[in-house]
Design a protein around this motif. Structure first.
Motif, PDB file in Angstrom:
ATOM      1  N   GLU A  64     -27.036  19.194   0.914  1.00 23.75           N
ATOM      2  CA  GLU A  64     -25.696  18.930   1.441  1.00 23.75           C
ATOM      3  C   GLU A  64     -24.709  18.926   0.278  1.00 23.75           C
ATOM      4  N   ALA A  65     -23.420  19.025   0.595  1.00 22.31           N
ATOM      5  CA  ALA A  65     -22.414  19.004  -0.464  1.00 22.31           C
ATOM      6  C   ALA A  65     -21.206  18.169  -0.061  1.00 22.31           C
ATOM      7  N   ILE A  66     -20.632  17.527  -1.062  1.00 22.49           N
ATOM      8  CA  ILE A  66     -19.344  16.862  -0.883  1.00 22.49           C
ATOM      9  C   ILE A  66     -18.364  17.559  -1.829  1.00 22.49           C
ATOM     10  N   ILE A  67     -17.280  18.068  -1.267  1.00 24.60           N
ATOM     11  CA  ILE A  67     -16.250  18.727  -2.068  1.00 24.60           C
ATOM     12  C   ILE A  67     -15.154  17.713  -2.357  1.00 24.60           C
ATOM     13  N   ILE A  68     -14.787  17.609  -3.626  1.00 25.56           N
ATOM     14  CA  ILE A  68     -13.668  16.748  -3.984  1.00 25.56           C
ATOM     15  C   ILE A  68     -12.455  17.637  -4.242  1.00 25.56           C
ATOM     16  N   THR A  69     -11.330  17.301  -3.648  1.00 27.19           N
ATOM     17  CA  THR A  69     -10.110  18.019  -4.006  1.00 27.19           C
ATOM     18  C   THR A  69      -8.949  17.038  -4.070  1.00 27.19           C
ATOM     19  N   THR A  70      -7.939  17.422  -4.830  1.00 23.89           N
ATOM     20  CA  THR A  70      -6.685  16.675  -4.815  1.00 23.89           C
ATOM     21  C   THR A  70      -5.693  17.526  -4.023  1.00 23.89           C
ATOM     22  N   PRO A  71      -4.610  16.937  -3.523  1.00 21.46           N
ATOM     23  CA  PRO A  71      -3.726  17.727  -2.670  1.00 21.46           C
ATOM     24  C   PRO A  71      -2.782  18.635  -3.460  1.00 21.46           C
ATOM     25  N   ASP A  72      -3.313  19.503  -4.274  1.00 19.46           N
ATOM     26  CA  ASP A  72      -2.435  20.453  -4.955  1.00 19.46           C
ATOM     27  C   ASP A  72      -2.996  21.868  -4.880  1.00 19.46           C
ATOM     28  N   VAL A  73      -2.122  22.838  -5.092  1.00 17.51           N
ATOM     29  CA  VAL A  73      -2.443  24.239  -4.828  1.00 17.51           C
ATOM     30  C   VAL A  73      -3.690  24.704  -5.578  1.00 17.51           C
ATOM     31  N   SER A  74      -3.779  24.412  -6.880  1.00 18.99           N
ATOM     32  CA  SER A  74      -4.906  24.963  -7.651  1.00 18.99           C
ATOM     33  C   SER A  74      -6.232  24.303  -7.273  1.00 18.99           C
ATOM     34  N   THR A 125       2.054  24.767   0.841  1.00 17.75           N
ATOM     35  CA  THR A 125       1.152  25.128   1.936  1.00 17.75           C
ATOM     36  C   THR A 125       1.249  26.613   2.258  1.00 17.75           C
ATOM     37  N   GLN A 126       2.465  27.127   2.313  1.00 11.19           N
ATOM     38  CA  GLN A 126       2.643  28.550   2.608  1.00 11.19           C
ATOM     39  C   GLN A 126       2.047  29.424   1.504  1.00 11.19           C
ATOM     40  N   ARG A 127       2.284  29.027   0.249  1.00 10.41           N
ATOM     41  CA  ARG A 127       1.728  29.792  -0.871  1.00 10.41           C
ATOM     42  C   ARG A 127       0.206  29.799  -0.808  1.00 10.41           C
ATOM     43  N   LEU A 128      -0.364  28.616  -0.543  1.00 11.53           N
ATOM     44  CA  LEU A 128      -1.827  28.493  -0.474  1.00 11.53           C
ATOM     45  C   LEU A 128      -2.416  29.390   0.601  1.00 11.53           C
ATOM     46  N   LYS A 129      -1.774  29.396   1.769  1.00  9.39           N
ATOM     47  CA  LYS A 129      -2.312  30.212   2.859  1.00  9.39           C
ATOM     48  C   LYS A 129      -2.370  31.678   2.460  1.00  9.39           C
ATOM     49  N   LEU A 130      -1.338  32.128   1.770  1.00  6.37           N
ATOM     50  CA  LEU A 130      -1.308  33.524   1.333  1.00  6.37           C
ATOM     51  C   LEU A 130      -2.364  33.794   0.255  1.00  6.37           C
ATOM     52  N   ILE A 131      -2.428  32.872  -0.727  1.00  6.76           N
ATOM     53  CA  ILE A 131      -3.404  33.023  -1.820  1.00  6.76           C
ATOM     54  C   ILE A 131      -4.827  33.051  -1.269  1.00  6.76           C
ATOM     55  N   LEU A 132      -5.127  32.125  -0.351  1.00  9.16           N
ATOM     56  CA  LEU A 132      -6.497  32.028   0.163  1.00  9.16           C
ATOM     57  C   LEU A 132      -6.864  33.219   1.031  1.00  9.16           C
ATOM     58  N   THR A 133      -5.897  33.730   1.750  1.00  7.27           N
ATOM     59  CA  THR A 133      -6.184  34.923   2.556  1.00  7.27           C
ATOM     60  C   THR A 133      -6.583  36.073   1.641  1.00  7.27           C
ATOM     61  N   GLN A 134      -5.853  36.203   0.532  1.00  6.80           N
ATOM     62  CA  GLN A 134      -6.204  37.260  -0.419  1.00  6.80           C
ATOM     63  C   GLN A 134      -7.540  36.993  -1.100  1.00  6.80           C
ATOM     64  N   ASP A 135      -7.776  35.718  -1.491  1.00  4.23           N
ATOM     65  CA  ASP A 135      -9.049  35.353  -2.131  1.00  4.23           C
ATOM     66  C   ASP A 135     -10.219  35.665  -1.198  1.00  4.23           C
ATOM     67  N   MET A 141      -0.500  37.520   8.954  1.00  6.78           N
ATOM     68  CA  MET A 141      -1.959  37.611   9.045  1.00  6.78           C
ATOM     69  C   MET A 141      -2.629  36.607   8.127  1.00  6.78           C
ATOM     70  N   SER A 142      -3.756  36.049   8.565  1.00  5.49           N
ATOM     71  CA  SER A 142      -4.515  35.163   7.682  1.00  5.49           C
ATOM     72  C   SER A 142      -5.990  35.204   8.070  1.00  5.49           C
ATOM     73  N   LEU A 143      -6.811  34.716   7.140  1.00  6.70           N
ATOM     74  CA  LEU A 143      -8.247  34.645   7.375  1.00  6.70           C
ATOM     75  C   LEU A 143      -8.599  33.175   7.473  1.00  6.70           C
ATOM     76  N   LYS A 144      -9.125  32.746   8.618  1.00 10.39           N
ATOM     77  CA  LYS A 144      -9.410  31.327   8.829  1.00 10.39           C
ATOM     78  C   LYS A 144     -10.919  31.090   8.821  1.00 10.39           C
ATOM     79  N   ARG A 145     -11.330  30.007   8.137  1.00  8.36           N
ATOM     80  CA  ARG A 145     -12.754  29.683   8.107  1.00  8.36           C
ATOM     81  C   ARG A 145     -13.164  29.057   9.434  1.00  8.36           C
ATOM     82  N   GLU A 146     -14.229  29.584  10.018  1.00 11.04           N
ATOM     83  CA  GLU A 146     -14.799  29.000  11.244  1.00 11.04           C
ATOM     84  C   GLU A 146     -16.282  28.835  10.987  1.00 11.04           C
TER      85      GLU A 146
END
Lengths: 263, 85
Positions: A137-147, B18-28, B61-66
Motif C-alpha cells: 500500500e502507499a500513502i502519498i504526502i503532498t502540500t497544496p502547491d502546484v509543484s 488550479t487551472q495551471r495544474l489541470k493543464l500541466i497534468l493533462t500534458q504530463d 480537454m483533460s485527462l482524469k484519473r479513474e
C-alpha cells in the motif's frame, strides 16, 4: 500478518519523514506493533526526527550484507511500546541496495509487526523504487502547491503501474486562512485533480519545527492541531471510522488559545 | 454574480494555480506537447462542428484519473439553439 506501507511524495520537503515519524508513533500509541524503515540511503533523517540518532548501531545495509541479524538492527523507541526503527546507511548510495533486498526485509518484518512503514526518499529514481519494492500500500504526502501536486500525480501513476493498492493521500500543511483568502489550493481542488482517497489533512502547525528540534514526534504532545491530525490518521489506518473535520480558520480567539497552550 | 465577485475570482491565485495544474497534468499524463494537444483539440472540434454549433475557444480537454486508468474528458459547450445538422 502486518501491512507494508510506503510513504512517498515525489517532491522533497513536503513532510514524508515527519509524517512517517508521527504516524509510526501514533500507531504504537494505539497499541499496534510498528517498524519504521528509513529508505533514504545516503541521506538518512528518520533517526534524527525520531530523536534516536545516538542509538543507531546497525543499518539495513548491515542486514543485507549479513553483518547482523534483522532483529538486532532494529532500534527500540523507549518512549512507547513496540515501536522500532530500521535506519538507513549513511555511507552507501541508493543503488547499493536492490529492490529484492528491500522486499526480503519487508517480508520478514511483516510477519512480526502490525505495520511496516517505509519512509521513501524524494525523486523517482532507484531509491524510490527500492522503497516501494516491498510495499503493498502507499500513502502519498503532498502540500497544496502546484509543484508538490504535480510530482504527487507522477508518483501515483508509477505506483499504480506496480499494482500498489490502495493509494491514499495526506494533504499536509494546509492553512485554512490562506484557502479562505484564495491564496491556497483547497482540499476539494486537490482531490478533484488527483482523484485518490483522502486519508487525512494535517494543518500547518509551527509545533512541527520545535518537535524536530527536540527529536520528539509531535504526537507525544497532545492537543496541537498537527498531533491530533496524525492521531486521527493512525486511527483510520487501524480501521476506525474517524471523520475528517473541516479545518477551522485562525482567528483572534484561536490565536489566544494557541498562545496559552504554547510550551 | 456581481461585478466584484467576477473580478476577485479572476485574481485569486488559488484559482490560477488550479487551472495551471489541470493543464500541466493533462500534458504530463498524455506525455504529449502542448502543440499536439491543441492539434487534437482542433481536429476533434472540426469533426463535431460538422454536426453541432459551438464556439471553438470554449472547448476544453483533460485527462482524469479513474481508478487505475485515465479517462479523456472533453467539454464542448453545446448551444441550445444548435440542432443536429
Amino acid at each position: 500478518m502486518g501491512k507494508v506501507i510506503v510513504i512517498t511524495s515525489g517532491k522533497g520537503g513536503v513532510g514524508k519523514t515527519t509524517s512517517t515519524a508521527n504516524i509510526g508513533t501514533a500507531l504504537a500509541l494505539l497499541g499496534k506493533t510498528v517498524v519504521i524503515i528509513d529508505a533514504d540511503v545516503g541521506l538518512r533523517n528518520l533517526d534524527v526526527v525520531m530523536g534516536l540518532e545516538s542509538r543507531v548501531v546497525f543499518t539495513s545495509m548491515d542486514v543485507i550484507e549479513k553483518k547482523c541479524d534483522l532483529e538486532k538492527a532494529l532500534v527500540k523507541d523507549r518512549r512507547v511500546e513496540d515501536l522500532m526503527l530500521l535506519a538507513a546507511s549513511q555511507r552507501n548510495r541508493k543503488d547499493d541496495i536492490k529492490p529484492e533486498q528491500m522486499q526480503d526485509i519487508c517480508e520478514r518484518l511483516k510477519v512480526e509487526y502490525d505495520f511496516v512503514l517505509i519512509d521513501s526518499p524524494a525523486g523517482i529514481e532507484q531509491g524510490f523504487h527500492n522503497a516501494a519494492a516491498g510495499a503493498e500500500e502507499a500513502i502519498i504526502i503532498t502540500t497544496p502547491d502546484v509543484s508538490a501536486i504535480r510530482d504527487a500525480d507522477r508518483i501515483i501513476g508509477l505506483l499504480q503501474n506496480q499494482d500498489i493498492n490502495p493509494i491514499s493521500l495526506i494533504l499536509n500543511r494546509l492553512s485554512p486562512t490562506l484557502v479562505k483568502k484564495g491564496n491556497m489550493i483547497s482540499k476539494n481542488d486537490v482531490l478533484d485533480i488527483l482523484n485518490i482517497d483522502l486519508l487525512g489533512i494535517v494543518p500547518e502547525d509551527e509545533g512541527v519545527i520545535a518537535s524536530t528540534n527536540r527529536g520528539v514526534p509531535l504526537v507525544h504532545n497532545d492537543g496541537s492541531p498537527g498531533a491530533e491530525a496524525y492521531m486521527r490518521i493512525a486511527r483510520r489506518m487501524t480501521g476506525q471510522r474517524v471523520p475528517i473535520p473541516e479545518m477551522r480558520e485562525d482567528n483572534f480567539f484561536s490565536n489566544i488559545l494557541n498562545w496559552f497552550s504554547r510550551k | 454574480m456581481d461585478f466584484k465577485s467576477i473580478f476577485s475570482r479572476k485574481t485569486k491565485s488559488s484559482n490560477i494555480a488550479t487551472q495551471r495544474l489541470k493543464l500541466i497534468l493533462t500534458q504530463d499524463r498524455f506525455d504529449v506537447s502542448e502543440d499536439s494537444m491543441k492539434k487534437l483539440q482542433f481536429e476533434l472540434t472540426e469533426v463535431l462542428a460538422k454536426y453541432f454549433e459551438f464556439t471553438m475557444n470554449s472547448v476544453s480537454m483533460s485527462l482524469k484519473r479513474e481508478g487505475n486508468s485515465y479517462v479523456l474528458m472533453a467539454d464542448f459547450p453545446y448551444q441550445e439553439s444548435s440542432k443536429l445538422r
